[in-house]
Design an enzyme around this catalytic site. Sequence first.
Site, PDB file in Angstrom:
ATOM      1  N   CYS A 196       0.889  -0.859   0.169  1.00  0.00           N
ATOM      2  CA  CYS A 196      -0.188  -0.342   0.144  1.00  0.00           C
ATOM      3  C   CYS A 196       0.948   1.306  -0.045  1.00  0.00           C
ATOM      4  O   CYS A 196       2.096   1.502  -1.021  1.00  0.00           O
ATOM      5  CB  CYS A 196      -0.993  -0.374   1.043  1.00  0.00           C
ATOM      6  SG  CYS A 196       0.005  -0.582   2.674  1.00  0.00           S
ATOM      7  N   GLY A 246       2.757  -0.244   3.727  1.00  0.00           N
ATOM      8  CA  GLY A 246       2.713  -1.654   3.745  1.00  0.00           C
ATOM      9  C   GLY A 246       2.986  -2.478   5.305  1.00  0.00           C
ATOM     10  O   GLY A 246       3.433  -3.183   5.453  1.00  0.00           O
TER      11      GLY A 246
END
Length: 693
Positions: A467, A470
Amino acid sequence: CHPQSLSPPPPSLSLPHPQSLPPAAGTGRRLRGWRGPAGGSRRQESGPMDRVVTSDSLAAKKPPRLTSGSGQASAESPESPAGSHVEWCKQLIAATISTQLSTTTVPDAITKDYKVLRDGNKLAQMEEAPLFPGEAITAIAKDVTYICPFIGAISGTLTVTEYKLYFKSVLREPPFTLDVPLGVVNRIERIAGIQENSCGLEIVCKDMRNLRFAYKQEEHGKLEIFENLMQFAFPVSKNLPLFALKYKENYPVQGWKVYDAVGEYKRQGLPNESWTISKINSNYELCDTYPSVVVVPTSVKDDDLCKVAAFRTRGRIPVLSWIHPESQATITRCSQPMVGPNDKRCKEDEKYLQTIMDANAQSHKLIIFDARQSSVADANKAKGGGYESETSYSNAELLFLEIHNIHVMRESLRKLKDVVYPVIDESKWLSNIDTTHWLQYIRILLAGAVRIADKIESAKTSVVVHCSDGWDRTSQLTSLTMLILDSYYRTIKGFEVLIEKEWLSFGHRFAVRIGHGDENHADADRSPIFLQFIDCVWQMTKQFPAAFEFNELFLLTILDHLYSCLFGTFLYNCEQQRVKEEVQTNTVSLWSYINSQLEEFTNPFYVNYENHVLYPVASLRHLELWVNYYVRWNPRMRPQVPIHQNCKELLSIRAELQKKVEELQREVSSMAVSSSSERASPTHSVSPVQTTV
């Protein structure tokens, strides 16, 4: 608010003294008859009230928004739990106008004066709070009124300890008990009534409920109830230690030994010719939010790893989480690349992802799953972050999973709380749930995990998941995918290992997301990320009721102790901080509590579907609100049948049936041997029956 403590047991169960086993964050789910390390059975208390008389009018309107700790009420309130300030004050006055204050006392971890009072006062003895090892009482107030939205005003004794708020009234039959760990408190408001002598407390909790207490101000002001609650509900803000550092219960099982990183990777068949267990982060110098043990491609040099770390947000390089036992397809996790608006490149990072793809001979492609919404990823790119370009990373395919950020999830949970507590509008139940979008976000998460699992299992393709940093959506997706693919993680121990590995060691910021001991309830970094993950797991257990060794109580207990600060498991933000604070030495593991009473948390219908892949249906038609968690404080929503007790009985029946099956198997084997001897012919031998209950 609920007439029992957190996650109440069925009416037929009695609650033992808390020193035998802790509740699930005040749940009252303690093991009956469990003997502590000293060997003796400890005393038990009878269970709190389960018989409820309710009136929707008692759950009344929501009070105004308040300023934390100010004692003043403001007219605007988007998130306060009741109606108008006038209505709240009327309730407060009604509750306190007839209250007759008797002798009240304060500390010294219970003073001699109180001991004298208690010895001569049977009511005081009956309403005394049970304590954990290391727990001390800080304040006691008699004749406090608890204003329950379901059964109205209840007068009793309020006790504040270093760990919990304990309210008990013996004026009802059976006695009414409220046992709330201070770790679940999100905000405390002191409210002055219309009359000078009336005062109230509004306690907003992280576990989907709010508590209200009323008392006469002139006497209880001396006791500093509000000050004690603020001090021990938010010890981090007051420079005090969390209670987990004081809790010293001994359990038969050592929970800190559940997870061994090297042992878990060896279970997966690592190291192998393509992947190695590296100690490059042994001192947390490469990445301070990663574990000390990571798995990286064998051929990549440490210097190149450092260059990759410099190109990834917070140094969170792609490292292996899981490897398929047959295809060798892998799940690797990381943070976003720092591409920036100028499309910066890093040849070491590009080569690194190529090496990950080459480690899987079954596929010549690498799928990169970006958990974020594509629009958000673009915005991050403008700020110096970004995502992998398919032109720069050859043989790589980038897919966005369109999962919303932490702020959207926090707001969704707030809306859900407004819908389920304290008043439920039956006529608009489904539409109100829908407006929160909570189940929609659960669906998106499950759908993302299914997509990742399918690429690994069906396409035999390695995947990279990230993302922004993370440690939030990445942890959700990798752990759910591993749960889908690997049956080991569906066992009790395996699930504990999964949490330790994908959430705790890889740096999900529990302290920040939950706000352990922090009074800043408006902190924008708080978010129910881990709660969403557990909700997704619960949805899977509903769709595959025989595939998980653990039961619902197991998941509820984990969530309760996520907030309680009784155990050290979820404290701090990363492995490095836990090592620095010597958490394993100074606190007790939640797994010690759970693994010392496995029969409490075992699913009687469990069948070991070894090597089976489970694909949950990620459709709103197949998802449901987890009522036993989100709406458990409402007595109208509780199941009439004590489910947990029934599960324990089923486990007992299952054990008896398994024993009979084994006896029959021995008889069949004996008959086969006897028949074979008589006929002197091996062709007539009978294979033993293989049966599992």
